[in-house]
Design an enzyme around this catalytic site. Structure first.
Site, PDB file in Angstrom:
ATOM      1  N   ASP A  77       0.856  -1.168   0.000  1.00  0.00           N
ATOM      2  CA  ASP A  77       0.000   0.000   0.000  1.00  0.00           C
ATOM      3  C   ASP A  77       0.908   1.239   0.000  1.00  0.00           C
ATOM      4  O   ASP A  77       2.084   1.155   0.369  1.00  0.00           O
ATOM      5  CB  ASP A  77      -0.881  -0.038   1.250  1.00  0.00           C
ATOM      6  CG  ASP A  77      -1.691   1.227   1.441  1.00  0.00           C
ATOM      7  OD1 ASP A  77      -2.368   1.644   0.487  1.00  0.00           O
ATOM      8  OD2 ASP A  77      -1.630   1.803   2.542  1.00  0.00           O
ATOM      9  N   ASP A  79      -0.184   5.049   0.983  1.00  0.00           N
ATOM     10  CA  ASP A  79      -0.396   6.030   2.046  1.00  0.00           C
ATOM     11  C   ASP A  79      -0.303   5.397   3.426  1.00  0.00           C
ATOM     12  O   ASP A  79      -0.951   4.382   3.706  1.00  0.00           O
ATOM     13  CB  ASP A  79      -1.757   6.697   1.868  1.00  0.00           C
ATOM     14  CG  ASP A  79      -1.842   7.493   0.575  1.00  0.00           C
ATOM     15  OD1 ASP A  79      -1.396   8.644   0.555  1.00  0.00           O
ATOM     16  OD2 ASP A  79      -2.358   6.938  -0.427  1.00  0.00           O
TER      17      ASP A  79
END
Length: 277
Positions: A77, A79
């Site tokens: 991922d 963020d």
């Protein structure tokens, strides 16, 4: 199984005290502040968990035969995982709605809101913002998470492919891909007209299902099986991708994500993945 303990405060004297208390003899220190302990009895796991909590350390049980070379792709991922910020929250700061957007982001990451609806709601609040704000966020606020660059260097040296898959935006994933030589990226595209954000997304939203599908697609393109992948995330949007991977890692994650992950890091950097092997 091998117990892996890692954390900035794990001095040899602390480990010696722990080892004495759980009555094992097969252990070693592969790296600074990292310890591998073999043969820990199951009835000692509560002691290990308490020790880790008291000393702000992470612990994981890993098959003793596992090696980093067993894996061919690491999916991450973006963020609050690969990078330290939530890009959409920082973008929102430029139009005075950061607090409102950040509250929606946090609820979505906890799995309390439908991701698609929450993303559309947040992006709508950015309508009219100058595109230059995106570059300002990238230049002034975006930093890699602790240990991310070290992890990348080790993965690339081992010829392990990398995938950055995000419910965030291509403006950032494209730049990170180029700068850090990532193999694959997938994210949402913000609609921009006449240099301003319209408050809309172009194309399919990268939600949990799309993240999982992207991992499958990258494996198929590369001739890699899902068991040969590691997936790292922090929010509910990562759970389906993490469930498919051979090894799932919750990185400074929400409780729901830690509950379902094979390994959870609360104190270690992203290079903690390397310390598992």
């Amino acid at each position: 199984m091998k117990l892996v303990l890692q954390g900035p405060s794990l001095e040899p004297t602390l480990i010696a005290s722990l080892i004495s208390g759980i009555n094992v003899t097969n252990y070693h220190q592969p790296r600074q502040n990292v310890w591998h302990i073999n043969g820990v009895p199951e009835d000692q796991y509560d002691i290990i968990a308490s020790f880790a909590n008291e000393n702000k350390a992470d612990f994981a049980l890993i098959n003793t035969s596992q090696k980093l070379s067993d894996y061919k792709l690491v999916a991450m991922d973006m963020d609050s995982t690969f990078i330290q910020i939530e890009c959409i929250d920082e973008i929102a700061d430029y139009c005075g709605v950061k607090e409102q957007v950040a509250a929606i982001t946090a609820a979505s990451m906890r799995g309390e809101l439908d991701f698609n609806e929450s993303l559309l709601q947040r992006v709508a609040l950015l309508e009219g913002l100058e595109e230059s704000a995106l570059q300002a966020v990238y230049d002034e606020r975006l930093k890699l998470s602790t240990g991310a660059e070290e992890m990348l260097q080790a993965l690339q040296k081992a010829n392990i492919k990398t995938l950055l898959v995000s419910g965030g935006f291509t403006f950032f994933t494209d730049r990170l891909k180029q700068k850090y030589h990532l193999d694959f990226t997938r994210a949402n595209e913000l609609e921009i007209v006449d240099g301003k954000l319209t408050g809309r997304i172009i194309g399919e939203i990268v939600n949990a299902e799309v993240k999982a599908r992207t991992l499958i697609d990258c494996c198929n393109k590369s001739g890699i099986s899902l068991t040969e992948t590691i997936a790292i995330g922090d929010g509910a949007n990562d759970l389906k991708m993490m469930a498919l991977a051979g090894l799932s890692v919750a990185h400074h994650a929400k409780p729901k994500v830690k509950q379902h992950a094979k390994v959870a890091f609360d104190y270690s950097g992203m290079d903690g993945v390397l310390n598992l092997f």
